[in-house]
Design an enzyme around this catalytic site. Sequence first.
Site, PDB file in Angstrom:
ATOM      1  N   CYS A 117       5.300   4.767  -6.314  1.00  0.00           N
ATOM      2  CA  CYS A 117       4.133   4.139  -6.012  1.00  0.00           C
ATOM      3  C   CYS A 117       3.331   5.063  -5.155  1.00  0.00           C
ATOM      4  CB  CYS A 117       4.392   2.876  -5.059  1.00  0.00           C
ATOM      5  SG  CYS A 117       2.611   2.060  -4.610  1.00  0.00           S
ATOM      6  N   CYS A 123       1.270  -0.839   1.237  1.00  0.00           N
ATOM      7  CA  CYS A 123       0.537   0.379   1.598  1.00  0.00           C
ATOM      8  C   CYS A 123      -0.173   0.312   2.807  1.00  0.00           C
ATOM      9  CB  CYS A 123      -0.523   0.383   0.374  1.00  0.00           C
ATOM     10  SG  CYS A 123      -1.674  -0.810   0.250  1.00  0.00           S
ATOM     11  N   SER A 141      -3.941   0.776 -10.669  1.00  0.00           N
ATOM     12  CA  SER A 141      -4.678  -0.464 -10.123  1.00  0.00           C
ATOM     13  C   SER A 141      -6.025  -0.101  -9.377  1.00  0.00           C
ATOM     14  CB  SER A 141      -3.552  -0.926  -9.077  1.00  0.00           C
ATOM     15  OG  SER A 141      -4.098  -2.030  -8.167  1.00  0.00           O
ATOM     16  N   CYS A 156      -5.986  -5.434   3.827  1.00  0.00           N
ATOM     17  CA  CYS A 156      -5.390  -4.157   3.519  1.00  0.00           C
ATOM     18  C   CYS A 156      -5.650  -3.199   4.334  1.00  0.00           C
ATOM     19  CB  CYS A 156      -6.110  -3.617   2.234  1.00  0.00           C
ATOM     20  SG  CYS A 156      -5.055  -2.075   1.781  1.00  0.00           S
ATOM     21  N   CYS A 202      -9.013   4.477   2.479  1.00  0.00           N
ATOM     22  CA  CYS A 202      -9.607   4.094   1.579  1.00  0.00           C
ATOM     23  C   CYS A 202     -11.066   3.410   1.730  1.00  0.00           C
ATOM     24  CB  CYS A 202      -8.945   2.829   1.097  1.00  0.00           C
ATOM     25  SG  CYS A 202      -9.621   1.878  -0.487  1.00  0.00           S
ATOM     26  N   CYS A 220     -11.146  -3.848   1.592  1.00  0.00           N
ATOM     27  CA  CYS A 220     -10.836  -5.255   1.455  1.00  0.00           C
ATOM     28  C   CYS A 220     -10.130  -5.725   2.755  1.00  0.00           C
ATOM     29  CB  CYS A 220      -9.469  -4.950   0.382  1.00  0.00           C
ATOM     30  SG  CYS A 220     -10.022  -4.547  -1.054  1.00  0.00           S
ATOM     31  N   GLU A 273       0.863   7.932   2.225  1.00  0.00           N
ATOM     32  CA  GLU A 273       2.267   7.278   1.836  1.00  0.00           C
ATOM     33  C   GLU A 273       2.464   7.159   0.408  1.00  0.00           C
ATOM     34  OE1 GLU A 273       2.205   3.492   3.658  1.00  0.00           O
ATOM     35  OE2 GLU A 273       1.485   4.062   5.567  1.00  0.00           O
TER      36      GLU A 273
HETATM   37  N1  SAH Z   1      -7.405   0.354  -4.444  1.00  0.00           N
HETATM   38  C1  SAH Z   1      -6.735  -0.098  -5.412  1.00  0.00           C
HETATM   39  C2  SAH Z   1      -5.073  -0.046  -5.098  1.00  0.00           C
HETATM   40  C3  SAH Z   1      -4.772  -0.487  -3.926  1.00  0.00           C
HETATM   41  S1  SAH Z   1      -3.323  -1.167  -3.623  1.00  0.00           S
HETATM   42  C4  SAH Z   1      -6.848  -1.621  -5.578  1.00  0.00           C
HETATM   43  O1  SAH Z   1      -7.546  -2.277  -5.017  1.00  0.00           O
HETATM   44  O2  SAH Z   1      -6.164  -2.449  -6.568  1.00  0.00           O
HETATM   45  C5  SAH Z   1      -2.481  -2.342  -4.803  1.00  0.00           C
HETATM   46  C6  SAH Z   1      -2.603  -3.686  -4.543  1.00  0.00           C
HETATM   47  O3  SAH Z   1      -1.823  -4.024  -3.206  1.00  0.00           O
HETATM   48  C7  SAH Z   1      -3.671  -4.151  -4.518  1.00  0.00           C
HETATM   49  O4  SAH Z   1      -3.992  -5.497  -5.346  1.00  0.00           O
HETATM   50  C8  SAH Z   1      -4.328  -4.543  -3.026  1.00  0.00           C
HETATM   51  O5  SAH Z   1      -5.172  -5.449  -2.969  1.00  0.00           O
HETATM   52  C9  SAH Z   1      -2.726  -5.060  -2.634  1.00  0.00           C
HETATM   53  N2  SAH Z   1      -2.642  -5.069  -1.324  1.00  0.00           N
HETATM   54  C10 SAH Z   1      -3.049  -4.184  -0.091  1.00  0.00           C
HETATM   55  N3  SAH Z   1      -2.728  -4.617   1.039  1.00  0.00           N
HETATM   56  C11 SAH Z   1      -2.095  -5.608   0.791  1.00  0.00           C
HETATM   57  C12 SAH Z   1      -1.078  -6.716   1.802  1.00  0.00           C
HETATM   58  N4  SAH Z   1      -1.195  -6.386   2.967  1.00  0.00           N
HETATM   59  N5  SAH Z   1      -0.620  -7.437   1.177  1.00  0.00           N
HETATM   60  C13 SAH Z   1      -0.666  -8.019  -0.236  1.00  0.00           C
HETATM   61  N6  SAH Z   1      -1.181  -7.157  -0.877  1.00  0.00           N
HETATM   62  C14 SAH Z   1      -1.942  -5.976  -0.640  1.00  0.00           C
END
Ligand code: SAH
Length: 358
Positions: A114, A344, A202, A128, A121, A125, A101
Amino acid sequence: MDLLSPPVARILPAFLDQPADALRTWFADRGQPAMRLKQVRRWLLDGRAESFEGMSDLPKDLRAELIGSFAPLGTRIDRHLQASDDTHKLLVRLADGKSVECVLIQEPPRRTACISTQVGCGMGCVFCASGLNGVVRNLTAGEILEQLVRLRNLTPPDGRLSHVVVMGMGEPLANLDSLLEALEVAGHKDGLGIGARHITISTVGLPVKIRRLADLGKQYHLAVSLHAPNDLLRTRIVPTNDKTGINEILAAADYFHEKTGRQVTYEYVLLGGLNDSPREARELATLLRGRKAHVNLIPFNDVEGLPYARPTVEAQTAFIDTLRRAGLSVKVRKRKGSEIDAACGQLRRKVEQELAPA
Ligand code: SAH
């Protein structure tokens, strides 16, 4: 036609994925001057061409050869969603059938892309959507660059991408070489002309890679996904923390600041009842005090099937106040394109679930 062997669609290599040396040789082998490569790249990167056919300043027979040898863009757009705030989301299908995406957020004159760096991934986390099924593979530099090209092609004719955030699917620092290659073209004046200072990478926080990025001496903006002020809680939310720990990540981020002079952003997803209490706010303030840090709070975006909640308005306000009183610079991320699952990993997941056999 032999009906027993129907023609198989031949997948041509994507032009933007070819090393410059290989392309130079390809043109030279056909007796073409070196400027042809520049011309084709200019059409794709600046001229918004999505086919070789329309590249009107190239000889016709060369266009035919290009058509037979390469795909101008190796990806295709599988879904295109547009929200009422003019946020666009693309589900981009890659040559091998996998998809990622990317999102265009428009607040003219600011237009932000973005982009994703991996299919899935591997960081896991817990809140996510991107990592729910693990990582499938790294994207190539061309696949990363094409997301930018596709999103730029959605802007008005006089529009351009002003900013990039590498905040889509995947962990950018786990695919750093391809990302840097793509960003190099994005930043070039003959490319998309997006300066490093307008590009945010990020990361979940991979200390060795953060230091490597710092040593490059580029002006990229670094955002570190912290999400908790102590290791016990962070390891529950961000499993990779187990191996790194907050101190090592902060030390690497400090090094990045020292080397580049750029202020680091700390992202903190607010998960109602989990990491949004006054105690965590105070602890976070103590952790970041004295650092030239900026905090980006992200209220949790709902992900179907996950047991997390958005923070209450009161909890969010109190959290912000505590950080600000401690002298930190804080912003809450605006919600854009929520009706098109702009957060995302969510659209891909939805489409995969629709397509999966019942
Ligand atoms: N792997 C990278 C990029 C991830 S996306 C990272 O961890 O930073 C960018 C941001 O969106 C990250 O801070 C991630 O934790 C956050 N994110 C992912 N899913 C989310 C959700 N459902 N709600 C809010 N933030 C989210």
